[in-house]
Scaffold this active site. Structure first.
Site, PDB file in Angstrom:
ATOM      1  N   ASP A  42     -10.366  -8.436   7.742  1.00 28.92           N
ATOM      2  CA  ASP A  42     -11.747  -8.622   7.264  1.00 28.92           C
ATOM      3  C   ASP A  42     -12.169 -10.081   7.457  1.00 28.92           C
ATOM      4  O   ASP A  42     -13.314 -10.372   7.797  1.00 28.92           O
ATOM      5  CB  ASP A  42     -11.883  -8.242   5.784  1.00 28.92           C
ATOM      6  CG  ASP A  42     -12.118  -6.745   5.573  1.00 28.92           C
ATOM      7  OD1 ASP A  42     -11.644  -5.946   6.405  1.00 28.92           O
ATOM      8  OD2 ASP A  42     -12.777  -6.368   4.581  1.00 28.92           O
TER       9      ASP A  42
ATOM     10  N   TYR B 183       0.827  -1.208   0.000  1.00 27.97           N
ATOM     11  CA  TYR B 183       0.000   0.000   0.000  1.00 27.97           C
ATOM     12  C   TYR B 183       0.863   1.260   0.000  1.00 27.97           C
ATOM     13  O   TYR B 183       0.411   2.324   0.391  1.00 27.97           O
ATOM     14  CB  TYR B 183      -0.944   0.009   1.210  1.00 27.97           C
ATOM     15  CG  TYR B 183      -2.081  -0.994   1.140  1.00 27.97           C
ATOM     16  CD1 TYR B 183      -2.195  -1.871   0.072  1.00 27.97           C
ATOM     17  CD2 TYR B 183      -3.049  -1.053   2.135  1.00 27.97           C
ATOM     18  CE1 TYR B 183      -3.232  -2.800   0.005  1.00 27.97           C
ATOM     19  CE2 TYR B 183      -4.092  -1.972   2.071  1.00 27.97           C
ATOM     20  CZ  TYR B 183      -4.173  -2.848   1.006  1.00 27.97           C
ATOM     21  OH  TYR B 183      -5.207  -3.748   0.948  1.00 27.97           O
TER      22      TYR B 183
ATOM     23  N   ASP C 198      -0.878 -17.753   3.521  1.00 32.25           N
ATOM     24  CA  ASP C 198      -1.963 -18.589   2.969  1.00 32.25           C
ATOM     25  C   ASP C 198      -2.421 -19.617   4.000  1.00 32.25           C
ATOM     26  O   ASP C 198      -3.623 -19.839   4.192  1.00 32.25           O
ATOM     27  CB  ASP C 198      -1.547 -19.243   1.637  1.00 32.25           C
ATOM     28  CG  ASP C 198      -0.109 -19.758   1.617  1.00 32.25           C
ATOM     29  OD1 ASP C 198       0.606 -19.572   2.617  1.00 32.25           O
ATOM     30  OD2 ASP C 198       0.293 -20.345   0.596  1.00 32.25           O
TER      31      ASP C 198
ATOM     32  N   ASP D 186      -4.663  -6.291   6.151  1.00 31.96           N
ATOM     33  CA  ASP D 186      -5.964  -5.790   5.700  1.00 31.96           C
ATOM     34  C   ASP D 186      -6.897  -6.962   5.408  1.00 31.96           C
ATOM     35  O   ASP D 186      -8.038  -7.011   5.862  1.00 31.96           O
ATOM     36  CB  ASP D 186      -5.741  -4.923   4.444  1.00 31.96           C
ATOM     37  CG  ASP D 186      -6.966  -4.101   4.088  1.00 31.96           C
ATOM     38  OD1 ASP D 186      -7.914  -4.032   4.903  1.00 31.96           O
ATOM     39  OD2 ASP D 186      -6.994  -3.518   2.989  1.00 31.96           O
TER      40      ASP D 186
ATOM     41  N   LYS E 214       5.159 -14.252   3.759  1.00 32.25           N
ATOM     42  CA  LYS E 214       5.257 -15.200   2.647  1.00 32.25           C
ATOM     43  C   LYS E 214       6.703 -15.181   2.163  1.00 32.25           C
ATOM     44  O   LYS E 214       6.995 -14.967   0.979  1.00 32.25           O
ATOM     45  CB  LYS E 214       4.255 -14.770   1.549  1.00 32.25           C
ATOM     46  CG  LYS E 214       4.046 -15.752   0.447  1.00 32.25           C
ATOM     47  CD  LYS E 214       3.296 -17.003   0.830  1.00 32.25           C
ATOM     48  CE  LYS E 214       3.209 -17.952  -0.342  1.00 32.25           C
ATOM     49  NZ  LYS E 214       2.686 -19.287   0.020  1.00 32.25           N
TER      50      LYS E 214
END
Ligand code: NAI
Ligand code: MG
Length: 337
Positions: A234, A121, A206, A230, A167
């Site tokens: 959610d 971002y 993941d 982010d 990751k």
């Protein structure tokens, strides 16, 4: 007296802000509120989604409350700009189950600590002949800082495990740095007087996404980079009753900005049915930040009572109350306890 900048924004932003501020009327602490603009309606009136005046006001106040904004593709993101300009490098997102709320898990209490200033971002994108690229900026400084915050929050909340989510097997350089920084800080912060106090581990993002739905209790505090945080927050919201339930704190060395995790929800805006919980819980986080801990506890407890009773809750929670009716119930409850 605490000086608070209030940025209602668009869609349900102003609705949940009004509701949350209404609950503050019950609190025996003095606030002075100053309203500032941001978002799409601000853009339509002024040609910018985030006026300099808003940034100045937020910088010069004790804390900022932010509702939500509608982001139109191509426009500058008001919230990302605020996070950058105020150097709010840490985003704390508690994922907590509350009684009376239909949830996938009814006993969750975990914290996602999301790096807020860089990663995917960073806003450095460019078109290429083939399409476009985005720059994923990861620095040692920001990665170490966010890990330190994660340890501090873990200690504060009595948590015994901290998990880094990344990751690094694929993003070898960027998440390699994040991972290295995490373990460097962990060596020092995970121990008190040489004894290990917090169990430290790491999970690929993941797999973390899967564990969040299969065994989320394995997580107590998660620390991760911007985009992963982010998405996972959610996902976490989905486990505890939806986006209307999850608050967040954006913290830096000088400022704090508090906002629900959800957006402007155009599908329900203007109907007065938005769940004010995430915004009220953001106010709870603000009260903690302002060291009004007693009032923070009481406000959370009042909200918990209203949720548990289930009589004055919004449609997403199975009730028929409006946003303001629910806020009124929280306020009434506060006055009783
Ligand atoms: P959203 O979070 O606004 O809504 C997703 C779904 O959750 C919708 O069905 C909505 O009705 C529901 N929902 C959200 N908050 C709720 C609440 N308090 N009570 C009951 N239901 C609630 O996300 P969406 O639809 O992806 O984005 C809408 C707009 O918000 C976009 O313009 C987006 O860019 C913006 N956005 C802004 C954010 C911010 O201001 N920090 C964060 C996320 C999105
Ligand atoms: Mg989000």
């Amino acid at each position: 007296m605490h000086k608070i900048t209030v940025i209602p924004g668009d869609g349900i932003g102003p609705e949940v802000i009004q509701a949350a501020i209404h609950t503050l009327d019950a609190i025996p602490v003095e606030f002075s509120f100053q309203e500032a603009r941001a978002g799409n309606s601000c853009f339509e009136d002024t040609g910018t989604t985030i006026p300099d005046e808003t940034i100045k006001m937020a910088k010069n106040s004790d804390a900022t409350l932010f509702g939500a904004v509608t982001t139109v593709p191509g426009q500058k993101s008001a919230i990302i700009t605020l996070r950058k300009k105020l150097d709010l490098y840490a985003n704390l997102r508690p994922i907590k189950s509350y009684p009376g709320v239909k949830s996938v898990f009814n006993d969750l209490d975990l914290l996602i600590v999301r790096e807020n200033s860089e990663g995917l971002y960073s806003g450095i994108e460019k078109f290429t002949n083939q399409g476009a690229t985005a720059m994923r900026v990861i620095t040692r400084k920001a990665s170490e800082k966010i890990t330190k915050i994660a340890f501090q929050e873990a200690y504060k909340r009595g948590k015994t495990r901290l998990t880094a989510v990344h990751k690094a097997n694929v993003l070898k350089k960027t998440d390699g740095i994040f991972r290295e920084s995490f373990w460097k800080v962990a060596k020092e912060y995970g121990k008190i007087n040489g004894y290990e106090t917090i169990e430290v581990d790491e999970v690929y993002v993941d797999a973390a996404a899967m564990f969040m739905v299969t065994k989320p209790h394995r997580f107590q505090v998660m620390v991760t980079t911007n985009l992963f945080g982010d998405i996972l927050s959610d996902e976490g919201a989905g486990l505890v009753g939806g986006l209307g339930m999850v608050p967040s704190a954006n913290i830096g060395d000088h400022n704090g900005l508090f906002e629900p995790v959800h957006g402007s929800a155009p599908d329900i805006a203007g109907k007065g049915v938005a769940n004010p919980t995430a915004m009220i819980l953001s106010v709870v986080l603000m009260l903690q930040f302002l060291k009004e801990n007693r009032e923070a506890l009481k406000l959370e407890q009042s909200l918990l009572n209203v949720l548990k009773e289930g009589k004055s809750v919004t449609p997403d929670l199975g009730g028929t109350s409006t946003t303001m009716e629910m806020a009124q119930a929280v306020k009434d409850n506060y006055q009783k306890i």
